[in-house]
Design a protein around this motif. Sequence first.
Motif, PDB file in Angstrom:
ATOM      1  N   ALA A  90      -6.414  28.937 -18.837  1.00 52.20           N
ATOM      2  CA  ALA A  90      -5.441  28.086 -18.124  1.00 52.20           C
ATOM      3  C   ALA A  90      -6.297  26.833 -17.742  1.00 52.20           C
ATOM      4  CB  ALA A  90      -4.939  28.786 -16.997  1.00 52.20           C
ATOM      5  N   THR A  91      -5.414  25.869 -17.539  1.00 49.96           N
ATOM      6  CA  THR A  91      -5.979  24.306 -16.931  1.00 49.96           C
ATOM      7  C   THR A  91      -5.245  24.209 -15.617  1.00 49.96           C
ATOM      8  OG1 THR A  91      -4.245  23.169 -18.185  1.00 49.96           O
ATOM      9  CG2 THR A  91      -6.117  23.506 -19.176  1.00 49.96           C
ATOM     10  N   PHE A  92      -5.989  23.655 -14.662  1.00 48.14           N
ATOM     11  CA  PHE A  92      -5.589  23.409 -13.154  1.00 48.14           C
ATOM     12  C   PHE A  92      -5.369  21.942 -12.814  1.00 48.14           C
ATOM     13  CE2 PHE A  92      -7.552  27.353 -13.808  1.00 48.14           C
ATOM     14  CZ  PHE A  92      -6.999  28.289 -12.983  1.00 48.14           C
ATOM     15  N   HIS A  93      -4.265  21.664 -12.124  1.00 49.22           N
ATOM     16  CA  HIS A  93      -4.303  20.413 -11.810  1.00 49.22           C
ATOM     17  C   HIS A  93      -3.567  20.184 -10.416  1.00 49.22           C
ATOM     18  CE1 HIS A  93      -4.241  19.872 -16.356  1.00 49.22           C
ATOM     19  NE2 HIS A  93      -3.405  20.777 -16.277  1.00 49.22           N
ATOM     20  N   SER A 110       8.755  19.656  -5.551  1.00 48.96           N
ATOM     21  CA  SER A 110       9.160  19.056  -4.063  1.00 48.96           C
ATOM     22  C   SER A 110       8.078  19.497  -3.245  1.00 48.96           C
ATOM     23  CB  SER A 110      10.569  19.623  -3.877  1.00 48.96           C
ATOM     24  OG  SER A 110      10.546  19.641  -2.418  1.00 48.96           O
ATOM     25  N   GLY A 111       7.637  18.755  -2.179  1.00 46.02           N
ATOM     26  CA  GLY A 111       6.579  19.252  -1.229  1.00 46.02           C
ATOM     27  C   GLY A 111       6.982  19.390   0.087  1.00 46.02           C
ATOM     28  N   THR A 112       6.232  19.704   1.003  1.00 51.03           N
ATOM     29  CA  THR A 112       6.249  19.827   2.175  1.00 51.03           C
ATOM     30  C   THR A 112       6.136  18.538   2.830  1.00 51.03           C
ATOM     31  OG1 THR A 112       3.839  20.503   2.696  1.00 51.03           O
ATOM     32  CG2 THR A 112       5.300  22.213   2.736  1.00 51.03           C
ATOM     33  N   ASP A 113       5.677  17.537   2.164  1.00 53.99           N
ATOM     34  CA  ASP A 113       5.620  16.048   2.567  1.00 53.99           C
ATOM     35  C   ASP A 113       6.855  15.329   2.552  1.00 53.99           C
ATOM     36  OD1 ASP A 113       5.610  16.067  -0.150  1.00 53.99           O
ATOM     37  OD2 ASP A 113       3.767  14.845  -0.329  1.00 53.99           O
ATOM     38  N   LYS A 114       8.017  16.084   2.038  1.00 55.47           N
ATOM     39  CA  LYS A 114       9.401  15.444   1.851  1.00 55.47           C
ATOM     40  C   LYS A 114       9.568  14.538   0.858  1.00 55.47           C
ATOM     41  CE  LYS A 114       9.849  16.079   6.897  1.00 55.47           C
ATOM     42  NZ  LYS A 114      10.099  15.209   8.263  1.00 55.47           N
ATOM     43  N   VAL A 115       8.494  14.776  -0.154  1.00 57.44           N
ATOM     44  CA  VAL A 115       8.418  13.955  -1.408  1.00 57.44           C
ATOM     45  C   VAL A 115       8.713  14.905  -2.469  1.00 57.44           C
ATOM     46  CG1 VAL A 115       7.015  12.115  -2.673  1.00 57.44           C
ATOM     47  CG2 VAL A 115       6.984  12.416  -0.367  1.00 57.44           C
ATOM     48  N   VAL A 116       9.588  14.100  -3.404  1.00 60.66           N
ATOM     49  CA  VAL A 116       9.705  14.745  -4.717  1.00 60.66           C
ATOM     50  C   VAL A 116       8.839  13.845  -5.916  1.00 60.66           C
ATOM     51  CG1 VAL A 116      11.505  14.953  -6.583  1.00 60.66           C
ATOM     52  CG2 VAL A 116      11.905  15.683  -4.249  1.00 60.66           C
ATOM     53  N   LYS A 117       8.257  14.594  -6.519  1.00 54.72           N
ATOM     54  CA  LYS A 117       7.482  13.834  -7.701  1.00 54.72           C
ATOM     55  C   LYS A 117       7.567  14.405  -9.205  1.00 54.72           C
ATOM     56  CE  LYS A 117       3.155  13.327  -4.904  1.00 54.72           C
ATOM     57  NZ  LYS A 117       1.880  13.766  -4.840  1.00 54.72           N
ATOM     58  N   ILE A 118       7.800  13.398  -9.994  1.00 51.29           N
ATOM     59  CA  ILE A 118       8.292  13.815 -11.492  1.00 51.29           C
ATOM     60  C   ILE A 118       6.883  13.353 -12.295  1.00 51.29           C
ATOM     61  CG2 ILE A 118       9.577  13.030 -13.295  1.00 51.29           C
ATOM     62  CD1 ILE A 118      11.787  12.143 -11.048  1.00 51.29           C
ATOM     63  N   TRP A 119       6.741  14.383 -13.167  1.00 53.73           N
ATOM     64  CA  TRP A 119       5.503  14.389 -13.817  1.00 53.73           C
ATOM     65  C   TRP A 119       5.781  14.547 -15.435  1.00 53.73           C
ATOM     66  CZ3 TRP A 119       0.883  14.613 -11.062  1.00 53.73           C
ATOM     67  CH2 TRP A 119       1.016  14.889  -9.648  1.00 53.73           C
ATOM     68  N   ASP A 120       5.078  13.638 -16.284  1.00 52.92           N
ATOM     69  CA  ASP A 120       4.985  14.004 -17.600  1.00 52.92           C
ATOM     70  C   ASP A 120       3.935  14.877 -17.936  1.00 52.92           C
ATOM     71  OD1 ASP A 120       5.029  13.776 -20.363  1.00 52.92           O
ATOM     72  OD2 ASP A 120       4.095  11.710 -20.516  1.00 52.92           O
ATOM     73  N   MET A 121       4.707  16.172 -18.658  1.00 56.74           N
ATOM     74  CA  MET A 121       3.807  17.299 -18.746  1.00 56.74           C
ATOM     75  C   MET A 121       3.399  17.240 -20.383  1.00 56.74           C
ATOM     76  SD  MET A 121       3.424  18.693 -16.019  1.00 56.74           S
ATOM     77  CE  MET A 121       2.796  20.366 -16.277  1.00 56.74           C
ATOM     78  N   THR A 122       3.737  16.400 -21.090  1.00 54.58           N
ATOM     79  CA  THR A 122       3.456  16.399 -22.606  1.00 54.58           C
ATOM     80  C   THR A 122       2.014  16.460 -22.922  1.00 54.58           C
ATOM     81  OG1 THR A 122       4.062  14.067 -22.790  1.00 54.58           O
ATOM     82  CG2 THR A 122       5.700  15.381 -23.337  1.00 54.58           C
ATOM     83  N   PRO A 123       1.278  15.638 -21.976  1.00 47.11           N
ATOM     84  CA  PRO A 123      -0.075  15.896 -22.422  1.00 47.11           C
ATOM     85  C   PRO A 123      -0.755  17.194 -22.198  1.00 47.11           C
ATOM     86  CG  PRO A 123       0.193  14.085 -20.913  1.00 47.11           C
ATOM     87  CD  PRO A 123       1.458  14.834 -21.007  1.00 47.11           C
ATOM     88  N   VAL A 124      -0.085  18.311 -21.732  1.00 49.62           N
ATOM     89  CA  VAL A 124      -0.648  19.430 -21.451  1.00 49.62           C
ATOM     90  C   VAL A 124       0.191  20.542 -22.023  1.00 49.62           C
ATOM     91  CG1 VAL A 124      -2.314  19.031 -19.482  1.00 49.62           C
ATOM     92  CG2 VAL A 124       0.217  19.497 -18.902  1.00 49.62           C
ATOM     93  N   VAL A 125       1.649  20.317 -21.886  1.00 53.66           N
ATOM     94  CA  VAL A 125       2.385  21.253 -22.613  1.00 53.66           C
ATOM     95  C   VAL A 125       2.807  20.712 -24.164  1.00 53.66           C
ATOM     96  CG1 VAL A 125       4.657  22.458 -22.276  1.00 53.66           C
ATOM     97  CG2 VAL A 125       3.212  21.882 -20.306  1.00 53.66           C
ATOM     98  N   SER A 126       2.088  21.075 -25.123  1.00 53.48           N
ATOM     99  CA  SER A 126       2.226  20.406 -26.186  1.00 53.48           C
ATOM    100  C   SER A 126       1.739  21.193 -27.275  1.00 53.48           C
ATOM    101  CB  SER A 126       2.125  19.072 -26.376  1.00 53.48           C
ATOM    102  OG  SER A 126       0.678  18.639 -25.964  1.00 53.48           O
TER     103      SER A 126
END
Length: 400
Positions: free
Chosen positions: A360-363, A384-400
């Motif tokens: 597994a890899t951890f991020h 979505s976090g408790t900081d009331k922020v939504v983040k969008i990530w490109d996962m192709t470097p790790v899910v491919s």
Amino acid sequence: MAAEIQPRPQARKPCLLSKIEAFQEVVTAAAIIPKEDGVISVSEDRTIRVWLKRDSGQYWPSVYHTMPSSCSCMSFNPETRRLSVGMDTGSICEFILSEDYNKMTPGLTYQAHQGRVAVVLFVLEMEWLLSTGQDRNFTWHCSESGQQLGTYRTAAWVSGLQFDVETRHAFVGDQSGQVTILKLEQDSCSMVTTFKGHTGNVTALCWDPAQRVLFSGSSDHSIIMWDIGGRKGTAIELQGHNDKVQGLCYASHTRQLISCSSDGSIVIWNMDVTRQETPEWLDSDSCQKCEQPFFWNFKQMWDSKKIGLRQHHCRKCGQAVCGKCSSKRSTIPLMGFEFEVRVCDSCHESITDEDRAPTATFHDSKHNIVYMHYEPTTGNLLTSGTDKVVKIWDMTPVVS
């Protein structure tokens, strides 16, 4: 209102593409709109918002709708553009989004539960709307007529829900740590079986219909893979989080599991390896290595004139051992232990460097995650976090 993050190329790490802010409360659920640069969010601040990415690179709300009470969950079907939103009041409200995602038309409202709706799931193939609530009821409605078709009373309120279209099996995970399989008919329901492997409540479920494998995450920080299709009762544990597991999704094309946790971690698990079940812990009144008595074994303590020792268990062989005979620690990734755990001295000697190779890899997402959604067609992950922020990530470097 929303900030665009310029991605920096980093090998084998998720790349943060964007942040969406401006929420008054935590976003309880959200979904990436496939084939569109868009996001749908529902929040404790009572809002439903559709965010579209503008030419400037920022996300701006094309739809901003305020509900009578807090929004607790949602289900979005891209084919029909049907949005089902669960409410704090127990009702479920449906909307149809326009083709350009600039307008939202109200549809049916279901009086589904007496308490907060925990999970809602729209099944297009059956034209069913499945839902669970804190009233401990699992219900399913006809999505065309709005009529309730059936209900099932659960032992504890259900916090995880998945459905297999082919067999009409519903998987419900509840606050007792139990997962129940229900067989649904048009207007009836029967309990198939239950299984329990978590010591905490089930917080997330993920079903892979191709491999017929169910993943369950829990507040006990663990994930269990239940091999239902194999019909051998195999259950594989995955230990890689330091806090409650908040989301699971499976990328079947690469055989990778993505999990997120309250500790802010995003973990990518390689499931294309031969994993081993963790052993049952053995019972014994004395250490199964040195035969020293444990502290409750008064007779052997008296006969041998020795002080009783505390009992431990080797995570690799399951034997009951004393602290002296299990002084070593090791990772055992193929058994799901990505962090170091207690092993007996003889097992420690048998574990090779190859056995310790991580699976597994951890991020670090840099916010405490409460919800996640993965869109396989784009390879993007939403957190979505408790900081009331939504983040969008490109996962192709790790899910491919």
